[in-house]
Design a protein around this motif. Structure first.
Motif, short mmCIF file in Angstrom:
data_model
loop_
_atom_site.label_atom_id
_atom_site.label_comp_id
_atom_site.label_asym_id
_atom_site.label_seq_id
_atom_site.Cartn_x
_atom_site.Cartn_y
_atom_site.Cartn_z
N ARG A 65 5.28 -107.87 39.78
CA ARG A 65 6.34 -108.25 40.72
C ARG A 65 6.07 -109.61 41.34
N ARG A 66 4.85 -109.83 41.76
CA ARG A 66 4.54 -111.08 42.45
C ARG A 66 4.49 -112.27 41.50
N LEU A 202 4.70 -112.65 51.41
CA LEU A 202 3.61 -113.10 50.55
C LEU A 202 4.15 -114.05 49.49
N PRO A 204 4.27 -115.99 45.85
CA PRO A 204 3.99 -115.52 44.49
C PRO A 204 2.54 -115.76 44.11
N SER A 205 2.00 -114.91 43.26
CA SER A 205 0.62 -115.07 42.83
C SER A 205 0.46 -116.40 42.10
N THR A 378 3.99 -103.15 47.23
CA THR A 378 5.11 -103.30 46.30
C THR A 378 6.42 -102.87 46.95
N LEU A 381 8.00 -105.31 49.27
CA LEU A 381 8.72 -106.44 48.68
C LEU A 381 10.21 -106.17 48.64
#
Length: 462
Positions: A65-66, A202, A204-205, A378, A381
């Protein structure tokens, strides 16, 4: 090597459902089956495999997801890696020295009518045990003599009244009749969602290895095994984990070395310096607590109070016996929960109680706790609001004794543990340690940093 990939595995399904996960994602999990791993009368291997599997799946789901991936990365659970990790404390070496796992007074003892098990690894628990028994020195024969004159239940009550830890051996039927056993009727993972708004998004990674928890700040208020295993796993996945302990109550060195990977360790007196904790809380995403229910309330650290002060916070609460019932406020450890819930009676004989091949309640609940935090991240989000999740060793014990089927399939030999061990230097010395069993495509295969010295870090975020 025998590897299975299907969406039907009862324990895994049960755990994933308890976490609120999409059942369709279970098809992303494959298992390397190995015979003889965590061998016991109860289905310990199946519990361990399920707990690690859903933790890895929750990590892969959040990472996808991220990172904006089209599908959730595949998860691979290897019984060998899982079995090695569940006894990580036995594989640990510090400059070639093997750890001490149980102190001399932490063991089974004969009483006038049965058995008790005590836990006296910490000096203050040992002192309280001896005081309750009227024994002046930590002498095994003297303790044996004192216990032999009393009933098991008498010892249990006297030692707990003194602030120590001793639990009488019970059969499964005797535990089922106990009022505290009603915890077994509750959910494996309890979820609550306070009505608050979330204020921190947060990012994105980053590119590179998939780090589902990157940028997540975790306050770790746990001790011993289950809680530290959970936060050690979150650290593996990229979280900034800051463990806080009261000054003057150091963790046992070997325990800290085993479960301190990836984390920082600081001391903080909550009563003397509440402002320092509030500053940390103001920027935290997750708080994990492992103290007795209610023990932190006097500092204003109940889950409800924490979420009220930090909207959107995820609070993960771990206990030995559950948040309700007559034993809710009692201290407890894996070995003692095994004795109370009938596990020791099942694994032993009529002449002597036994034990699981690992502290599986601790490790299993630890991975479930990490999975619950990942799933809460999760879910967040998709909408604001804080989350409170609760787990207990006693509830995991009920799942092991009455909710898991043994896998009848055959697999490969367990293999040498060396395949799942590694070595590295650390501030504590040269370490040999068990690698993390949580594995998914593109994810990390080891912690970014070894454990440092207990309490040596500053109580601040990076």
């Amino acid at each position: 090597m025998t590897e299975t990939e299907d969406a039907k595995e009862d324990a895994k399904e049960d755990a994933w459902a308890a976490l609120g996960g999409d059942p369709a994602l279970l098809a992303r999990v494959s298992t390397v089956v190995r015979d003889g791993v965590l061998d016991a009368r109860l289905p310990v291997r199946e519990l361990a495999r399920a707990c690690v599997g859903v933790c890895a799946l929750a990590a892969a789901e959040l990472g996808a997801r991220r990172a904006g991936l089209a599908e959730v990365p595949r998860v691979r659970v290897d019984d060998g890696a899982v079995g090695t990790a569940f006894v990580s404390e036995r594989h640990l070496l510090i400059d070639g020295r093997a750890p001490v796992t149980f102190a001399p007074l932490s063991r089974f003892w004969r009483t006038a009518d049965g058995w008790v098990r005590t836990h006296a690894n910490y000096p203050h628990h040992r002192k309280r045990l001896l005081s309750a028994l009227g024994v002046s020195t930590a002498d095994v024969p003297a303790v044996e003599s004192a216990l032999a004159e009393r009933s098991a239940l008498e010892v249990e009550e006297a030692v707990y009244a003194a602030g120590g830890l001793a639990v009488a051996l019970r059969t499964p039927g005797e535990w089922a009749a106990h009022e505290q056993a009603r915890v077994a009727a509750g959910p494996l993972v309890e979820h609550r969602r306070p009505d608050t708004a979330y204020t921190r998004v947060l990012a994105p990674s980053a590119e590179g290895p998939l780090s589902p928890a990157a940028g997540v700040r975790v306050l770790d208020l746990t001790r011993v095994i289950a809680g530290p295993v959970a936060t050690r796993t979150l650290a593996l996945l990229g979280a900034d984990v800051l463990r806080l302990d009261p000054p003057g109550m150091p963790e046992i060195l070997d325990q800290h070395a085993d479960t301190g990977f990836g984390k920082r360790s600081a001391t903080l007196d909550l009563a003397a310096d509440p402002g320092a904790f509030e500053a940390l809380l103001a920027e935290a995403d997750v708080v994990v607590t492992g103290y007795r229910p209610g023990a932190l309330d006097r500092f204003g650290l109940s889950p409800e109070a924490l979420v009220e002060r930090r909207p959107g916070l995820i609070v993960a609460q771990l206990s030995a016996w559950g948040a309700d019932g007559p034993w809710a406020g009692r201290r407890g450890f894996d070995s003692l929960v095994q004795v109370a819930t009938g596990i020791a009676a099942v694994e032993g004989t009529a002449e002597r109680p036994g034990a699981l091949p690992a502290q599986a309640l601790d490790h299993g609940t630890g991975y479930l706790l990490a999975a619950a935090v990942l799933r809460a991240l999760t879910e967040r989000l998709d909408g604001g609001g804080g989350r409170v999740v609760r787990l207990s060793l006693a509830r995991t014990a009920a799942w092991l004794t009455g909710g898991i089927d043994r896998d009848p399939g055959e697999g490969e030999a367990p293999g040498a543990p060396d395949a799942w061990l590694a070595e590295r230097d650390s501030p504590l010395g040269r370490l040999r340690y068990a690698l993390p069993p949580v594995s998914f495509e593109g994810g990390p295969d080891d912690w970014a940093r070894p454990p440092g010295r207990w309490g040596a870090d500053e109580a601040r975020w990076r």
